[in-house]
Design a protein around this motif. Structure first.
Motif, PDB file in Angstrom:
ATOM      1  N   ALA A  62       0.832  -1.205   0.000  1.00  0.00           N
ATOM      2  CA  ALA A  62       0.000   0.000   0.000  1.00  0.00           C
ATOM      3  C   ALA A  62       0.869   1.259   0.000  1.00  0.00           C
ATOM      4  O   ALA A  62       0.564   2.232  -0.702  1.00  0.00           O
ATOM      5  CB  ALA A  62      -0.929  -0.014   1.204  1.00  0.00           C
ATOM      6  N   GLN A  63       1.934   1.268   0.776  1.00  0.00           N
ATOM      7  CA  GLN A  63       2.848   2.414   0.806  1.00  0.00           C
ATOM      8  C   GLN A  63       3.444   2.667  -0.574  1.00  0.00           C
ATOM      9  O   GLN A  63       3.526   3.812  -1.031  1.00  0.00           O
ATOM     10  CB  GLN A  63       3.960   2.150   1.829  1.00  0.00           C
ATOM     11  N   SER A  64       3.843   1.584  -1.238  1.00  0.00           N
ATOM     12  CA  SER A  64       4.413   1.716  -2.581  1.00  0.00           C
ATOM     13  C   SER A  64       3.398   2.257  -3.573  1.00  0.00           C
ATOM     14  O   SER A  64       3.707   3.139  -4.387  1.00  0.00           O
ATOM     15  CB  SER A  64       4.926   0.349  -3.044  1.00  0.00           C
ATOM     16  N   HIS A  65       2.153   1.769  -3.494  1.00  0.00           N
ATOM     17  CA  HIS A  65       1.124   2.210  -4.433  1.00  0.00           C
ATOM     18  C   HIS A  65       0.736   3.672  -4.204  1.00  0.00           C
ATOM     19  O   HIS A  65       0.450   4.399  -5.160  1.00  0.00           O
ATOM     20  CB  HIS A  65      -0.106   1.307  -4.309  1.00  0.00           C
ATOM     21  N   VAL A  66       0.729   4.101  -2.935  1.00  0.00           N
ATOM     22  CA  VAL A  66       0.427   5.505  -2.655  1.00  0.00           C
ATOM     23  C   VAL A  66       1.522   6.399  -3.240  1.00  0.00           C
ATOM     24  O   VAL A  66       1.235   7.458  -3.832  1.00  0.00           O
ATOM     25  CB  VAL A  66       0.285   5.736  -1.135  1.00  0.00           C
ATOM     26  N   PRO A  75      -5.198   9.185   3.581  1.00  0.00           N
ATOM     27  CA  PRO A  75      -4.721  10.575   3.565  1.00  0.00           C
ATOM     28  C   PRO A  75      -3.616  10.837   4.600  1.00  0.00           C
ATOM     29  O   PRO A  75      -3.804  11.563   5.562  1.00  0.00           O
ATOM     30  CB  PRO A  75      -5.987  11.361   3.886  1.00  0.00           C
ATOM     31  N   MET A  76      -2.461  10.197   4.385  1.00  0.00           N
ATOM     32  CA  MET A  76      -1.307  10.403   5.265  1.00  0.00           C
ATOM     33  C   MET A  76      -0.052  10.070   4.483  1.00  0.00           C
ATOM     34  O   MET A  76      -0.138   9.444   3.418  1.00  0.00           O
ATOM     35  CB  MET A  76      -1.408   9.522   6.521  1.00  0.00           C
ATOM     36  N   PRO A  77       1.108  10.486   4.967  1.00  0.00           N
ATOM     37  CA  PRO A  77       2.354  10.120   4.279  1.00  0.00           C
ATOM     38  C   PRO A  77       2.467   8.606   4.163  1.00  0.00           C
ATOM     39  O   PRO A  77       2.047   7.881   5.081  1.00  0.00           O
ATOM     40  CB  PRO A  77       3.441  10.707   5.196  1.00  0.00           C
ATOM     41  N   ASP A  87      -3.879  -1.202  10.507  1.00  0.00           N
ATOM     42  CA  ASP A  87      -5.163  -0.722  11.016  1.00  0.00           C
ATOM     43  C   ASP A  87      -5.793   0.300  10.067  1.00  0.00           C
ATOM     44  O   ASP A  87      -7.018   0.356   9.921  1.00  0.00           O
ATOM     45  CB  ASP A  87      -4.994  -0.104  12.403  1.00  0.00           C
ATOM     46  N   THR A  88      -4.939   1.108   9.407  1.00  0.00           N
ATOM     47  CA  THR A  88      -5.420   2.071   8.415  1.00  0.00           C
ATOM     48  C   THR A  88      -6.046   1.344   7.231  1.00  0.00           C
ATOM     49  O   THR A  88      -7.121   1.721   6.737  1.00  0.00           O
ATOM     50  CB  THR A  88      -4.274   2.959   7.914  1.00  0.00           C
TER      51      THR A  88
END
Length: 400
Positions: free
Chosen positions: A276-280, A292-294, A301-302
């Protein structure tokens, strides 16, 4: 320390005791049909166990023409057990009588402050409170069973080098000695996946399942196998081995110590967070609105919150993970062919579609399907399975 590798056969008395425990209330005639013992020998053993207060007479059964048979059952107050589940996200403490009835359950979140010493302090405080509530003395407690995240040294009672604990200090922890020093009660250690499977088999004992598989998908991947009713132990602790199963040659790896293309790189809390971090970062799927966060602040949990809100892109990430999980399960089924597979953990409980997708993929890729169709379930004990099985491990190992 209980030695789960012992090859010494249990005594006739112990086998009779366990059979009565499994059945609930049993007559002498039923026991004679199950064991190759003379009537006089069985009578003597039953009388000994009644005198020792291990068993209670439970009235008289129906007569088939002669005297009504005496019925026997376990004396639930003969002794007590604690079962402790030490996991990465949540841990729990259960308290049980001799019939393995749960008398108390306490569950808490493992955070950055829950070091080994803090956990032992927290557990011992709860143990004292539970005993006081039930007016039971500590000398009546036969033992504490611990089901913990590995790798472990079971014989020495050590938690070795587990990954992903939020608190520091979880390396080479003499957890059994720490518990005994704090409470005065002997403690016995086993892999948490193994104790979960022990607990689940006990809860389903009426089905007489002998070959079972347990797989936990959460912060890490954990598995346990049971063959002929006995846990399969390797020469070293196998707790996290399933996570290193390679399902994609030259694929990604989750951390520096793992295999490239290993199952844990596709199916774990950390794997979903990293994906998910990579896709964002790449701006895929309009994830900025859902998350909606870095990127570095995205946590499981997000993702779970976005999943529950019906975000279709997050759902797709979970379902992709479920497909990979199904492939991993199929590999295990093709190797072991268990009768039943128990699935647990945060990912299994994240969404019903994750669970069903994993099962569907596993079945499609099972070699002998449809002639071979094992039963899948989330178990009966679920989040209480590790602690229950840990207490049951001590119960099974006690001297009778």
């Amino acid at each position: 320390m209980l030695n789960q590798r012992t090859s010494v056969l249990p005594s006739p008395k112990k086998m009779i005791y366990h059979r009565i425990a499994e059945q609930g209330i049993v007559s002498k005639a039923e026991l004679l049909a199950d064991f190759s013992l003379t009537s006089s020998t069985l009578t003597r053993l039953l009388e000994e166990m009644v005198d020792e207060k291990l068993l209670l007479g439970s009235g008289l059964g129906p007569s088939s023409g002669g005297r009504k048979p005496i019925l026997y059952e376990i004396n639930s107050a003969y002794g007590y057990f604690f079962g402790l589940d030490i996991s990465r996200r949540h841990s729990s403490l259960g308290f049980f009588d001799m019939r393995m009835n749960p008398m108390s359950f306490t569950r808490w979140r493992m955070d950055e402050a829950m070091t080994p010493s803090e956990l032992v302090e927290y557990v011992s405080t709860n143990m004292r409170s539970i005993l006081n509530d039930h007016r039971i003395e500590s000398h009546q407690v036969i033992g504490v069973g611990i089901g913990a995240v590995g790798p472990l040294n079971r014989e020495k009672g050590l938690i070795l080098k587990p990954l992903y604990f939020p608190a520091p200090g979880w390396t080479d922890v003499p957890i059994c000695q720490m518990i005994k020093d704090k409470t005065g009660i002997p403690a016995h250690l086993e892999n948490g996946a193994n104790t979960a499977l022990i607990g689940e088999q006990w809860s389903m004992r009426r089905e007489n399942l002998q070959h079972m598989l347990y797989v936990h998908a959460g912060v890490g991947l954990r598995s346990a196998m049971m063959s002929n009713g006995q846990i399969v132990h390797g020469s070293i602790d196998m707790e996290g081995a399933i996570g290193q199963m390679i399902i994609q040659t030259d694929g990604p790896r989750l951390n520096d110590g793992g295999n490239y293309g290993a199952l844990e790189a596709f199916v774990s809390v950390q794997a979903l967070e990293k994906l998910a971090q990579s896709h964002v970062k790449m701006g895929r799927g309009n994830l900025m609105n859902a998350l909606p966060m870095p990127p570095e602040q995205i946590r499981y949990d997000t993702l779970l919150h976005a999943l529950m809100q019906g975000n279709t892109y997050i759902m797709e990430l979970f379902l992709q993970s479920a497909v990979h999980f199904g492939i991993g399960l199929a590999n295990l089924l093709n190797m072991f062919h268990p009768e039943a597979i128990i699935l647990g953990g945060a990912l299994i409980n994240s969404n019903e579609r994750f669970y069903q997708t994993a099962i569907e993929i596993a079945r499609k890729n099972t070699y002998y399907y449809p002639d071979y169709q094992p039963v899948f379930s989330k178990g009966e004990l679920r989040e209480d399975a590790v602690a229950t099985g840990a207490a049951l491990m001590v119960w099974k190992g006690m001297t009778i």
